[in-house]
Write an enzyme that holds these catalytic residues in place. Sequence first.
Site, PDB file in Angstrom:
ATOM      1  NE  ARG A 113     116.947 105.520  59.099  1.00 21.84           N
ATOM      2  CZ  ARG A 113     117.361 106.597  58.810  1.00 21.84           C
ATOM      3  NH1 ARG A 113     118.011 107.105  59.380  1.00 21.84           N
ATOM      4  NH2 ARG A 113     116.748 107.128  57.902  1.00 21.84           N
ATOM      5  CE1 TYR A 114     114.088 107.274  61.856  1.00 24.85           C
ATOM      6  CE2 TYR A 114     112.896 105.679  62.106  1.00 24.85           C
ATOM      7  CZ  TYR A 114     112.373 105.877  61.768  1.00 24.85           C
ATOM      8  OH  TYR A 114     111.854 106.364  60.228  1.00 24.85           O
ATOM      9  NE  ARG A 117     112.398 108.224  67.397  1.00 30.57           N
ATOM     10  CZ  ARG A 117     112.119 108.195  66.600  1.00 30.57           C
ATOM     11  NH1 ARG A 117     111.039 107.796  65.537  1.00 30.57           N
ATOM     12  NH2 ARG A 117     112.728 109.554  66.140  1.00 30.57           N
ATOM     13  CB  CYS A 126     105.197  85.982  66.107  1.00 33.59           C
ATOM     14  SG  CYS A 126     106.119  87.862  65.741  1.00 33.59           S
ATOM     15  CB  CYS A 130     101.015  88.939  60.269  1.00 33.25           C
ATOM     16  SG  CYS A 130     101.232  88.890  61.631  1.00 33.25           S
ATOM     17  CB  CYS A 133     105.541  90.090  58.851  1.00 28.29           C
ATOM     18  SG  CYS A 133     107.246  90.005  60.016  1.00 28.29           S
ATOM     19  NE  ARG A 135     112.047  93.679  62.933  1.00 32.01           N
ATOM     20  CZ  ARG A 135     111.391  94.406  63.722  1.00 32.01           C
ATOM     21  NH1 ARG A 135     110.823  93.705  64.312  1.00 32.01           N
ATOM     22  NH2 ARG A 135     110.892  95.690  63.895  1.00 32.01           N
ATOM     23  CG  ASP A 294     107.247  97.832  55.569  1.00 26.69           C
ATOM     24  OD1 ASP A 294     106.785  99.045  55.179  1.00 26.69           O
ATOM     25  OD2 ASP A 294     107.327  97.986  56.850  1.00 26.69           O
ATOM     26  CG  ASP A 331     109.237 102.531  58.089  1.00 23.52           C
ATOM     27  OD1 ASP A 331     110.009 102.985  57.892  1.00 23.52           O
ATOM     28  OD2 ASP A 331     107.874 102.158  58.438  1.00 23.52           O
ATOM     29  CE  LYS A 338     107.370 104.376  61.997  1.00 21.67           C
ATOM     30  NZ  LYS A 338     109.359 104.764  62.161  1.00 21.67           N
TER      31      LYS A 338
HETATM   32  S1  SF4 Z   1     103.846  91.006  61.869  1.00 22.84           S
HETATM   33 FE1  SF4 Z   1     106.035  89.985  62.443  1.00 22.84          FE
HETATM   34  S2  SF4 Z   1     106.865  90.751  63.929  1.00 22.84           S
HETATM   35 FE2  SF4 Z   1     104.700  91.274  64.458  1.00 22.84          FE
HETATM   36  S3  SF4 Z   1     103.553  89.627  65.217  1.00 22.84           S
HETATM   37 FE3  SF4 Z   1     103.264  89.439  62.473  1.00 22.84          FE
HETATM   38  S4  SF4 Z   1     104.654  88.140  62.735  1.00 22.84           S
HETATM   39 FE4  SF4 Z   1     105.197  88.643  64.892  1.00 22.84          FE
END
Ligand code: SF4
Length: 394
Positions: A113-114, A117, A126, A130, A133, A135, A294, A331, A338
């Site tokens: 994207r940038y 990087r 994972c 979470c 998340c 993604r 997000d 974002d 950002k």
């Molecule tokens: S935020 Fe998403 S990618 Fe990061 S540890 Fe939690 S579930 Fe995994």
Amino acid sequence: MKFTFPKSPKPDSVSDSDWNNWTWQLRQSLKTQSDFEKVFTLTDNERVAFSKGKELFNIRTTPYYASLAGDDPQDSIRQILMPQRFEFEDGLQQMLDPLGERKNNPAPRVIHRYSDRVLFLVTDICSVYCRFCTRKHFTGQEQAFIRNDEYEQALSYIRSHPGIREVILSGGDPLTISDAQLDRVLGDLRSIDHVEIIRIGTRMPVVCPMRVTDELVAILRKHKPVFLMSHFNHPNELTAEAAAALEKFVDNGVPVMNQMVLLNGINNHPAIVQALNRRLVYLRVKPYYMFQCDPSQGTDHLRTSVEDSLEIQKELWGHLSGLAMPNLSVDIPNGGGKTYLVPNFQVAQEGLVRKYVGWDGVQAEYVSPAAKDIKKPDASRYLAEWESLKAAKS
Ligand code: SF4
């Protein structure tokens, strides 16, 4: 103040050697409703979420992280790891790919994207999924470590783009892969002359700090400079084990920066934000970003407003040193990048004169020199480097 960090409440039935072994923590992860019912009394909202099965973003937590969550449904850590019925309700903004990563995906598992990087998504797994998340379009599908052919294509993309100076290992969580796999990835990236900095974005120091072994930090030292980007969101996540993990990185020359997300009803209070970030600085971790959550699918109940976040930032201003203050940022959806959110202390401007009211009410003017008096230094020695940085993505 000298801060103290409590040990995690290990169940008596588990031996110290198992509890402190990261592979045991991953093998014993809670994944199903019945796993969770052994530790928590589920609410109706939580039971409904479990009943949605495959429609739901994957569910998983380590026994260690589950032990930090109380039996109160409003407990901050419990809200981070526990699925809720609200994840299925229509919200104000629900995006499968809020950061527009799919359109910036020139090679398998590479997000560019940038200009200078790339993100390299080495695994989608994972140890804790979470609920906030970003993604969700990729994470948790259990595809695990990148396939060999895709790995070679990703490396070849990075090799053939000399403008890429930083590679950020992400996922999923890159520290869920084995030491041997990590050593290989870091070694391959280090062999590319134009890759200057490697970052590792990980929640493992938060959700499974026993992952931070002597062997792991030796690998990171070997491939320096490697920056560790941790993701603590709440001071209750800072246990004795997490503190020891963070100190092990820093003692071994691995700089640690923390990125947090403001979450509705979980940490969106200045008292909680300051408590987290002062403790992190005490452990020599630099608070880096404080993100607006997000709008990924199923996160509406976890998002706070930009106004609320700015209010928190404004209250912290003047009370938290620059060392402890993270940059509040949002974002811009669809890959807009950002942008910082800062309280506005300028109240007026007339020509070169700007009027400010500081955080505690001090009023003053700042008078700029006239444009004709602004000189630029001789930068010829650095111009080629600057031009190549700007041209990096082309
Ligand atoms: S935020 Fe998403 S990618 Fe990061 S540890 Fe939690 S579930 Fe995994």
